[in-house]
Design an enzyme around this catalytic site. Structure first.
Site, mmCIF file in Angstrom:
data_model
loop_
_atom_site.group_PDB
_atom_site.id
_atom_site.type_symbol
_atom_site.label_atom_id
_atom_site.label_comp_id
_atom_site.label_asym_id
_atom_site.label_seq_id
_atom_site.Cartn_x
_atom_site.Cartn_y
_atom_site.Cartn_z
ATOM 1 N N ASP A 440 0.190 -19.684 2.367
ATOM 2 C CA ASP A 440 0.105 -18.229 2.298
ATOM 3 C C ASP A 440 0.998 -17.656 3.403
ATOM 4 O O ASP A 440 1.438 -18.386 4.297
ATOM 5 C CB ASP A 440 -1.350 -17.805 2.478
ATOM 6 C CG ASP A 440 -1.525 -16.307 2.493
ATOM 7 O OD1 ASP A 440 -0.890 -15.630 1.670
ATOM 8 O OD2 ASP A 440 -2.282 -15.800 3.342
ATOM 9 N N LYS A 441 1.267 -16.368 3.376
ATOM 10 C CA LYS A 441 2.111 -15.770 4.412
ATOM 11 C C LYS A 441 1.284 -14.977 5.410
ATOM 12 O O LYS A 441 1.174 -15.350 6.567
ATOM 13 C CB LYS A 441 3.176 -14.858 3.778
ATOM 14 C CG LYS A 441 4.133 -14.256 4.814
ATOM 15 C CD LYS A 441 5.083 -13.260 4.181
ATOM 16 C CE LYS A 441 4.397 -11.951 3.874
ATOM 17 N NZ LYS A 441 3.984 -11.206 5.100
ATOM 18 N N GLU A 518 -4.983 -1.110 6.791
ATOM 19 C CA GLU A 518 -5.697 0.156 6.896
ATOM 20 C C GLU A 518 -6.076 0.450 8.345
ATOM 21 O O GLU A 518 -6.002 1.588 8.805
ATOM 22 C CB GLU A 518 -6.944 0.120 6.015
ATOM 23 C CG GLU A 518 -6.644 0.098 4.519
ATOM 24 C CD GLU A 518 -7.913 0.107 3.692
ATOM 25 O OE1 GLU A 518 -8.991 -0.124 4.274
ATOM 26 O OE2 GLU A 518 -7.830 0.349 2.485
ATOM 27 N N ARG A 560 5.901 -4.385 6.455
ATOM 28 C CA ARG A 560 5.047 -4.147 5.289
ATOM 29 C C ARG A 560 5.062 -2.640 4.997
ATOM 30 O O ARG A 560 4.679 -1.844 5.848
ATOM 31 C CB ARG A 560 3.623 -4.632 5.553
ATOM 32 C CG ARG A 560 3.561 -6.118 5.852
ATOM 33 C CD ARG A 560 2.227 -6.499 6.491
ATOM 34 N NE ARG A 560 1.099 -6.268 5.610
ATOM 35 C CZ ARG A 560 0.614 -7.155 4.755
ATOM 36 N NH1 ARG A 560 1.178 -8.349 4.663
ATOM 37 N NH2 ARG A 560 -0.429 -6.878 4.002
ATOM 38 N N ASP A 642 2.977 -10.350 -1.085
ATOM 39 C CA ASP A 642 3.919 -9.324 -0.623
ATOM 40 C C ASP A 642 5.081 -9.142 -1.593
ATOM 41 O O ASP A 642 5.332 -9.994 -2.457
ATOM 42 C CB ASP A 642 4.463 -9.703 0.754
ATOM 43 C CG ASP A 642 3.513 -9.263 1.862
ATOM 44 O OD1 ASP A 642 2.548 -8.556 1.557
ATOM 45 O OD2 ASP A 642 3.739 -9.635 3.023
ATOM 46 N N LYS A 737 -1.734 -18.968 -7.666
ATOM 47 C CA LYS A 737 -1.588 -19.911 -6.560
ATOM 48 C C LYS A 737 -2.206 -21.259 -6.929
ATOM 49 O O LYS A 737 -1.603 -22.318 -6.701
ATOM 50 C CB LYS A 737 -2.265 -19.362 -5.301
ATOM 51 C CG LYS A 737 -1.557 -18.169 -4.670
ATOM 52 C CD LYS A 737 -2.258 -17.744 -3.387
ATOM 53 C CE LYS A 737 -1.544 -16.579 -2.722
ATOM 54 N NZ LYS A 737 -2.180 -16.200 -1.437
ATOM 55 N N ASP A 760 -7.095 -17.153 -0.962
ATOM 56 C CA ASP A 760 -6.486 -18.482 -0.883
ATOM 57 C C ASP A 760 -7.464 -19.601 -1.218
ATOM 58 O O ASP A 760 -7.076 -20.771 -1.233
ATOM 59 C CB ASP A 760 -5.929 -18.731 0.527
ATOM 60 C CG ASP A 760 -4.905 -17.697 0.943
ATOM 61 O OD1 ASP A 760 -4.046 -17.371 0.095
ATOM 62 O OD2 ASP A 760 -4.967 -17.204 2.081
#
Length: 1110
Positions: A440-441, A518, A560, A642, A737, A760
């Protein structure tokens, strides 16, 4: 199917079961039979039980049955004791939870009961910091706004508080009214979706006029959550922990039955009589061979969402365990062949030569089964070819591997006070054979600490100069001047989120957010004086282009991005939309889709206020870790949600891909099947053409194209997967995934998945090895994983040090276990040729029982401490991991070497012993003890020779155990009834005994030492050369400068090239690796990561460079 829960109505509470928790596996009455059944489900245990039962037949057993029954009982007793202890701990934990005191409402007043006595429909009262005992629908809180805060870490692993609200129909009810409310909750049957609860509630008059109010997951308190920052909350129990009922083929007044009928097989129909929304009776009809007949059924389980979401993970089989199973099968077939050959030869000798001997007497009229006696004797003699202790030994060392990971201070994260943890103790050696890492990132490669850096408001870019918008003078001045565009932008940032503002007694406000993005946005707005205190209840085309450009620009910086917009609604439009939304939100079927459809009617023609850009920095050590692991031959795939440009930028920063001209990035995109097909074909063709070039190739695909590919073009994508070393998959879902992991597993690659969030979990559970990072998104990934670590950089040590050591140690232990069993078995077989092939045992029962359990098991267990290279050398030379990936240390060829060694040592022991002691003055017991002593001497030297490092504990285990052999046998020799009376004393006084032991050791170990010296000196492997450098205490070589060192030792040999890329990009030839048949698992071409490849094994340029051959 629906469930009707009547609130605070005792007449319906008996329709459901209580809340008793039971996680135990056994009871006092079923423990012994159930545990034995589970143990004997394994083939190896069934095999040893069969052997032990055959030994009870006195006609065929060559030894005392205790030689097999003793170790078998010990092994079973150890396993049973461990199971009993674990189950007892579960019982104690259940007992504490069941007897916990809780408040419920009964007869209009609160009373204390045990948690196990809660019934569906009870109103349960929860106080601050108390655990929720079952699934509740919230009906009241101490807060005037009707909200409460819960911690759901035990449920989903997320550590941030979540807000729960009471249904609108319960707003305004005081504490006294909450004690007396009546009504009905219409909800679905229990399911495992912890993020969804589509139900309705209707309160009976006088509380409200039968108005239906929709319920969502935000109106619930689920089991195992904790109430935080709220004095009290109350709710109606809808799902309890314990479910148990029976169907007796008759009318049953039980609402719970209706929900479970769909689980029964062959159900013909269910007739339900309903009057006034109340279920009166249920009739069950079932088909049995075309006849209608009543049936009986019994069911039990956990109905809470937590209980139903706790699936039993599939057991993971390591590549090494699979190889051991194959080798065990081969030995079993060899054993059967030996039994058939020797059994037939024994029967022939008995009918021809044996009857001529004066000392042998056979009955002329023998029963028919006499022909089976000799083959069965040999079956019992050869049964020790498969070591009975191997499973216990492997379980012990694997548990120690896991402890080493838990105790490793170098992978302890001091920042978060998080140690590494091995939840799965059975797969540590697989860490050393990882070939693909899928990562994952956000939160895995990055810190997941979001920082508001830049923004674009009304076409104006802020933060470009300083890199921090919060310090941008222009933005600060715009806020001070109350610029309408800026204020609207900040207002949307502060309001449109799920952040919970928490006000402390001192008046300061802090925020709890489910999303780090957020949290960053709300804090940024707060710093710009637009503070979130509480929650109660057209642009021109050129400007659009400015926003698009801003998004692209921010994405290129790895930020982002988020677009903020708004539009004003008229009162009539809002009221109409509110009506539609309420209808959609009350639906029990497809509620999520209906709500989304209604929301789409509102979310259009928005005025774009601006763009926010948040920085999520890389974790420390990520680029270096990826670079080192790629040098070790591991390929990387990054799977992220993303957008594409952001993911590519992060991949460049962390050394996952290289920029032009060193690397080339290929794009797979498209919105239709034809577009995706053409794009995939183009990328696949490019990959085939350039596969032999040193250029680093990678491909990028987004979630939309990936969905089409996995549905229609899976075969072509599989070929692309094995061709590419690096991939970036953007905008992928959790299920995608997991599908990608499954695809790589289908290509026979060992996969490792690493992530930090709940999205994940499916990927982590699907991979051969799952690694979770205990990050800011919570502990859900860490709890679902086989291993949990605090930071991504610890993955380097987990694989290169723990994985490699575990593989090396297990490879030696498993093969040595077979070696020592084959050695004693071959001696028995050789003895049969001088004893009339009658299946007579050379060794007595005590010696055979102690041989596997005591004499040879303890020394080999110290391999858990063995290190062929220091940790520093291993991390400096990651390329040597390819030995593990290619199965260099455990494969049919290495096992054949151990097989040959055991046969050779058996011949040496038997021939020397038989010539030294086969005379009229020697007793059978003396011959047996000399042969056994020779085997013990050889094995002590073998273990010593194979050890690469020595500690005091290893020295004590090997030679202390060697001395214990003599002490034990000297003690047994003092017992007149033991069958060995005075034997050991007489042998130890004879110089010929010690000369025989030295002769056996010299002849047995001489060729082994010579072969080892030859390989070490004239054909060294990379590991041998690194060992030389360590032991000479000279300069520490890396595989870059070992080329000149090896050339100086091997002259002008063409096979002496040994270089590996640390910075340079040269191909490498390692001679011993090609000996393994598993070396062809990976076809490595000349690239920046290719090492240990002989020129003659290279595949054609057009052939996939990573593809495996069978």
């Amino acid at each position: 199917m629906k469930r009707f829960v009547y609130i605070n109505d005792e007449s319906y509470q008996n329709d459901y079961c209580d809340n008793q928790i039971s996680n135990t596996k056994y009871t006092l009455w079923n423990f012994l039979p159930k545990n034995l059944w589970e143990q004997f489900r394994r083939f190896m245990n069934q095999y040893f039980l069969l052997i032990a039962c055959l030994q009870l037949w006195s006609l065929i057993t060559p030894v005392n049955p205790a030689s097999t029954w003793g170790p078998l009982i010990v092994i079973f007793a150890v396993s049973a004791t461990k199971e009993a202890w674990d189950d007892y701990n579960r019982y104690i934990s259940d007992k504490q939870a069941n007897e916990k005191k809780v408040w419920i409402v009964k007869n209009g007043a609160r009373k204390h009961i045990q948690a196990q006595d809660i019934r569906v429909g009870n109103i349960v009262w929860i106080r601050e910091n108390e655990e929720v005992p079952c699934d509740l629908v919230l009906t009241g809180t101490s807060e005037p706004q009707g909200i409460c805060h819960v911690e759901t870490a035990a449920l989903d692993g997320e550590i941030d508080l979540k807000t729960r609200v009471i249904p609108t129909t319960c707003i305004g009810l005081d504490s006294e009214q909450l004690h007396k409310i009546k009504g009905v909750i219409e909800c679905p049957i229990p399911d495992k979706d912890i993020r969804r609860f589509d139900a309705n509630i209707r309160l009976f008059p006088p509380f409200i006029d039968n108005d239906i109010c929709p319920l969502t997951i935000n109106n619930t308190l689920l089991q195992s959550c904790y109430l935080r920052n709220t004095e009290w909350a109350c709710g109606v129990a809808v799902y309890t922990v314990h479910t148990q009922f029976s169907l007796e083929g008759k009318h049953v007044d039980n609402v719970c039955l209706k929900e479970r009928l769909c689980l029964l097989d062959n159900t013909l129909c269910v007739a339900v009589e309903i009057y006034s929304n109340e279920i009166i009776k249920i009739i069950i009809i079932r088909i049995h061979e075309n006849n209608t007949a009543p049936c009986s059924h019994h069911m039990s389980g956990n109905e809470t969402k937590l209980g139903m979401s706790r699936g039993v993970p599939e057991p993971k089989l390591t590549a090494m365990d699979a190889m051991i199973d194959k080798l065990t099968g081969a030995i079993f077939l060899f054993q059967l062949a030996v039994v058939v050959v020797l059994g037939s030869a024994g029967n022939v000798w008995k009918d021809t030569e044996a009857r001529k001997q004066w000392y042998v007497k056979y009955d002329d009229d023998e029963p028919w089964y006499q022909i089976l006696v000799i083959p069965l004797r040999f079956e019992l003699l050869c049964s020790i070819m498969i070591p009975i202790s191997i499973k216990v030994s492997l379980d012990f060392v694997k548990s120690m591997y896991a402890k080493f990971i838990d105790w490793d201070e170098e992978i302890y994260d001091q920042e978060t006070d998080t140690p590494a943890h091995a939840a799965n103790t059975a797969i540590s050696e697989d860490l050393g054979q990882v070939e693909y890492i899928l990562t994952d990132k956000t939160g895995t490669l990055t810190e997941n600490k979001m920082i508001f850096r830049r923004c674009c408001i009304a076409g104006t870019l802020y933060g470009n100069e300083s890199g921090d918008a919060l310090k941008d003078i222009e933005l600060l001045n715009a806020v001070a001047d109350n610029s309408p565009h800026v204020i609207k932008f900040l207002t949307v940032m502060a309001l449109c989120n799920t952040v919970i503002p928490i006000k402390s007694p001192s008046g300061t406000i802090s925020y709890k957010a489910q999303s780090q993005d957020e949290d960053a946005l709300v804090n940024a707005a707060s710093n710009l004086h637009v503070v979130l205190v509480s929650k109660n209840g057209n642009n021109a085309g050129q400007q659009i282009k400015t926003f698009v450009d801003a998004v692209d620009k921010y994405a290129q910086l790895g930020l982002r991005t988020l677009c903020l917009g708004w539009r004003e609604l008229s009162l009539e439009e809002y009221l109409e939309w509110s009506r539609l939304f309420k209808e959609a939100n009350s639906a029990l079927v497809d509620r999520e889709w209906k709500v989304a459809e209604v929301c789409q009617k509102l979310e259009h023609t928005l005025d774009i206020l601006g763009i926010s850009a948040i920085e999520d920095r890389l974790q420390d050590g990520v680029p270096e870790t990826i670079e080192i692991l790629r040098q070790s031959g591991i390929n990387f795939w990054m799977l992220t949600g993303d957008k594409q440009s952001t993911a590519i930028q992060i991949a460049l920063l962390c050394n996952l891909i290289s920029s032009e001209p060193k690397g080339q990035l290929l794009y797979i995109n498209g919105k239709t099947e034809d577009e995706v097909a053409r794009s995939l074909e183009r990328v696949l063709l490019t990959m085939r053409i350039t596969s032999s070039e040193p250029k680093e190739l990678a491909f990028v695909v987004d979630g939309w194209a990936l969905e089409i590919i996995l549905t229609r073009y899976k075969e072509a994508f599989t070929e692309l997967a094995v061709l590419s070393k690096t991939a970036i998959c953007c905008r992928v879902t959790p299920s995608q995934k997991a599908q990608l992991v499954k695809l790589l597993k289908s290509c026979d690659y060992r996969t490792l998945a690493i992530g930090d969030g709940g999205n994940d979990v499916r990927m982590i559970q699907q991979a051969h090895i799952g690694v979770g990072i205990s990050g800011r998104e919570g502990l859900q990934a860490a709890r679902a994983a086989d291993y949990s670590i605090g930071k991504f950089r610890f993955l380097k040590r987990l694989i290169l040090v723990h994985g490699r050591y575990s593989y090396n140690r297990t490879a030696f232990l498993s093969q040595y276990s077979f070696y020592k069993s084959l050695l004693i078995c071959f001696i028995q077989i050789l003895f049969s040729f001088v004893s009339g092939i009658a299946g007579t045992s050379l060794f007595n029962s005590v010696s055979l029982m102690a041989y596997n359990v005591f004499y040879t098991s303890i020394p080999v267990l110290t391999t858990v401490l063995d290190k062929d290279l220091s940790e520093k050398t291993v991390t400096q030379n990651p390329e040597i991991l390819l030995y593990c990936q290619a199965g260099r240390l455990l494969n049919p060829s290495t096992f054949a070497g151990w097989f040959g060694r055991s046969l050779y040592h058996a011949i040496v022991v038997f021939l020397i012993t038989i010539h030294a002691y086969a005379n009229e003055k020697s007793e059978m017991e003396e011959l047996s003890m000399v042969a056994l002593s020779g085997s013990i001497w050889l094995q002590a030297f073998v273990v010593t020779l194979e050890m690469s490092s020595f500690t005091f504990l290893q020295f004590l285990a090997i030679w202390g155990n060697f001395a214990a052999f003599y002490v034990i046998n000297l003690c047994i020799s003092t017992i007149p009834t033991a069958g060995m009376y005075t034997i050991m004393f007489r042998l130890c006084r004879q110089p010929s005994y010690w000369i025989t032991m030295l002769l056996i050791s010299g002849v047995g170990m001489g060729p082994v030492l010579a072969l080892k010296y030859f390989r070490y000196t004239y054909s060294p492997s990379a590991i041998n050369i690194l060992q030389k450098a360590e032991r000479s205490r000279g300069p520490m070589y890396t595989l870059v400068n070992l080329e000149s060192q090896l050339r100086s030792e091997q002259g002008n040999s063409t096979n002496s090239i040994l270089t590996a890329p640390v910075k340079n990009k040269n191909s490498v030839y390692e001679p011993l690796l090609s000996d393994s048949p598993m070396a062809s698992r990976r076809s490595l071409a000349s690239s920046s990561f290719d090492i240990f490849q002989p020129a003659q094994s290279r595949v054609p340029a057009a052939y996939p460079r990573n593809i495996k051959t069978s």
